[in-house]
Write a protein that holds these residues in place. Sequence first.
Motif, PDB file in Angstrom:
ATOM      1  N   GLY A   1     -16.292   1.026   0.486  1.00 48.58           N
ATOM      2  CA  GLY A   1     -16.582   2.458   0.443  1.00 48.58           C
ATOM      3  C   GLY A   1     -17.941   2.750   1.058  1.00 48.58           C
TER       4      GLY A   1
ATOM      5  N   GLY B   1     -13.330  -3.503   0.366  1.00 46.27           N
ATOM      6  CA  GLY B   1     -13.109  -2.086   0.059  1.00 46.27           C
ATOM      7  C   GLY B   1     -14.419  -1.488  -0.417  1.00 46.27           C
TER       8      GLY B   1
ATOM      9  N   TRP C   1      -8.104   7.778   3.522  1.00 42.26           N
ATOM     10  CA  TRP C   1      -9.507   7.415   3.228  1.00 42.26           C
ATOM     11  C   TRP C   1     -10.466   8.026   4.239  1.00 42.26           C
ATOM     12  CZ3 TRP C   1     -10.245   6.054  -1.480  1.00 42.26           C
ATOM     13  CH2 TRP C   1      -9.230   5.366  -2.170  1.00 42.26           C
TER      14      TRP C   1
ATOM     15  N   HIS D   1     -13.409  -3.540  -5.867  1.00 42.21           N
ATOM     16  CA  HIS D   1     -13.381  -2.504  -6.896  1.00 42.21           C
ATOM     17  C   HIS D   1     -12.544  -1.311  -6.458  1.00 42.21           C
ATOM     18  CE1 HIS D   1     -17.420  -3.875  -8.872  1.00 42.21           C
ATOM     19  NE2 HIS D   1     -16.573  -4.863  -8.670  1.00 42.21           N
ATOM     20  N   TYR D   2     -11.488  -1.064  -7.187  1.00 37.47           N
ATOM     21  CA  TYR D   2     -10.660   0.142  -7.013  1.00 37.47           C
ATOM     22  C   TYR D   2     -10.038   0.257  -5.625  1.00 37.47           C
ATOM     23  CZ  TYR D   2     -14.016   1.061 -10.717  1.00 37.47           C
ATOM     24  OH  TYR D   2     -14.840   0.942 -11.796  1.00 37.47           O
TER      25      TYR D   2
ATOM     26  N   TYR E   1     -13.617  10.530   3.182  1.00 40.82           N
ATOM     27  CA  TYR E   1     -15.044  10.311   3.472  1.00 40.82           C
ATOM     28  C   TYR E   1     -15.581  11.316   4.477  1.00 40.82           C
ATOM     29  CZ  TYR E   1     -14.804   6.033   0.743  1.00 40.82           C
ATOM     30  OH  TYR E   1     -14.653   5.132  -0.288  1.00 40.82           O
TER      31      TYR E   1
ATOM     32  N   MET F   1       0.850  -1.198   0.000  1.00 41.76           N
ATOM     33  CA  MET F   1       0.000   0.000   0.000  1.00 41.76           C
ATOM     34  C   MET F   1       0.884   1.246   0.000  1.00 41.76           C
ATOM     35  SD  MET F   1      -3.257   1.063   0.415  1.00 41.76           S
ATOM     36  CE  MET F   1      -4.024  -0.436   0.971  1.00 41.76           C
TER      37      MET F   1
ATOM     38  N   ALA G   1     -11.957  -3.069   8.723  1.00 41.12           N
ATOM     39  CA  ALA G   1     -10.724  -3.872   8.761  1.00 41.12           C
ATOM     40  C   ALA G   1      -9.788  -3.419   7.650  1.00 41.12           C
ATOM     41  CB  ALA G   1     -11.058  -5.352   8.592  1.00 41.12           C
ATOM     42  N   ASP G   2      -8.511  -3.690   7.865  1.00 43.04           N
ATOM     43  CA  ASP G   2      -7.477  -3.363   6.880  1.00 43.04           C
ATOM     44  C   ASP G   2      -7.219  -4.614   6.031  1.00 43.04           C
ATOM     45  OD1 ASP G   2      -5.195  -2.812   5.450  1.00 43.04           O
ATOM     46  OD2 ASP G   2      -4.089  -1.982   7.167  1.00 43.04           O
ATOM     47  N   LEU G   3      -7.550  -4.512   4.772  1.00 45.97           N
ATOM     48  CA  LEU G   3      -7.431  -5.681   3.886  1.00 45.97           C
ATOM     49  C   LEU G   3      -5.984  -6.120   3.671  1.00 45.97           C
ATOM     50  CD1 LEU G   3     -10.066  -4.590   1.230  1.00 45.97           C
ATOM     51  CD2 LEU G   3     -10.263  -6.583   2.739  1.00 45.97           C
ATOM     52  N   THR G   4      -5.032  -5.275   4.054  1.00 46.76           N
ATOM     53  CA  THR G   4      -3.640  -5.696   3.889  1.00 46.76           C
ATOM     54  C   THR G   4      -3.244  -6.714   4.975  1.00 46.76           C
ATOM     55  OG1 THR G   4      -2.708  -3.876   5.178  1.00 46.76           O
ATOM     56  CG2 THR G   4      -2.978  -3.503   2.816  1.00 46.76           C
TER      57      THR G   4
ATOM     58  N   ASP H   1     -14.266  -2.358   4.915  1.00 49.25           N
ATOM     59  CA  ASP H   1     -13.522  -1.155   4.521  1.00 49.25           C
ATOM     60  C   ASP H   1     -12.652  -0.712   5.678  1.00 49.25           C
ATOM     61  OD1 ASP H   1     -13.996   0.853   1.952  1.00 49.25           O
ATOM     62  OD2 ASP H   1     -13.028   1.816   3.668  1.00 49.25           O
ATOM     63  N   ILE H   2     -11.563  -0.036   5.318  1.00 50.68           N
ATOM     64  CA  ILE H   2     -10.634   0.450   6.346  1.00 50.68           C
ATOM     65  C   ILE H   2     -11.146   1.732   6.996  1.00 50.68           C
ATOM     66  CG2 ILE H   2      -9.216   1.931   4.829  1.00 50.68           C
ATOM     67  CD1 ILE H   2      -6.731   0.725   6.234  1.00 50.68           C
TER      68      ILE H   2
END
Length: 209
Positions: free
Chosen positions: A47, A45, A10, A113-114, A14, A1, A95-98, A66-67
Amino acid sequence: MTEEFGKDFWEQRYRGHTAPRVRQPNAQLVAEAAALAPGAALDAGCGEGADARWLAGRGWRVTAVDIAAAALEHAREQAEMSGAEAAERIDWVEADLTTWVPPADHFDLVSTHYVHAAASREALFGRLAAAVAPGGTLLVVGHHPSGHGTAAVHGAPREVHFTAEEIAADLDAARWEIVVAEARTRSVTGHGGQELTLEDAVLRARKRP
Ligand SMILES: C[S@@+](CC[C@H](N)C(=O)[O-])C[C@H]1O[C@@H](n2cnc3c(N)ncnc32)[C@H](O)[C@@H]1O
């Protein structure tokens, strides 16, 4: 990332939205998932949740991750406004997808997506692919590197762009059937109200039963 696409980036993005915008589901999701039988879906993710809402409205049980807490707040609000029945089918997960590891072989659809992952992309998509149930679908949509206007609209550096073929190459051909791997355009309205055409990388793959 890349640093600039971490949690703070992010959250600020938002929080900057004074009123949640009601968004339409992504055109590539609609094109690829409309004919799938509903089951368990992961929106990685998510959003502000337009895709999760669309899936839930079609009978999917959705885990939407989503983070950004701010994105999830907006997403929850919009889901509740759009109807209690569909809203109840969505679990919102911050949560952090990494680092977050979804359950293996679990989801009938994993859609992402994105998500602007760069260095972590291969590992992240690897975990998402592992979460697809046998017979299930992986749908990855991102900004194509040749997409005119993408950088101008999103300010995204080259390393967060990819082609569908790059993602497909990381999937084990013995386990995956590539259904779609292509570049596709999409029309959006820019922040100044102007119509823009963006280019997406679209990968749809089916995990062999
Ligand atoms: C460009 S937005 C796309 C949102 C949505 N998928 C859509 O298509 O409208 C990228 C989303 O991914 C989320 N995201 C970015 N990095 C993430 C990470 N490491 N873990 C979880 N979510 C992340 C962001 O918070 C943001 O909501």
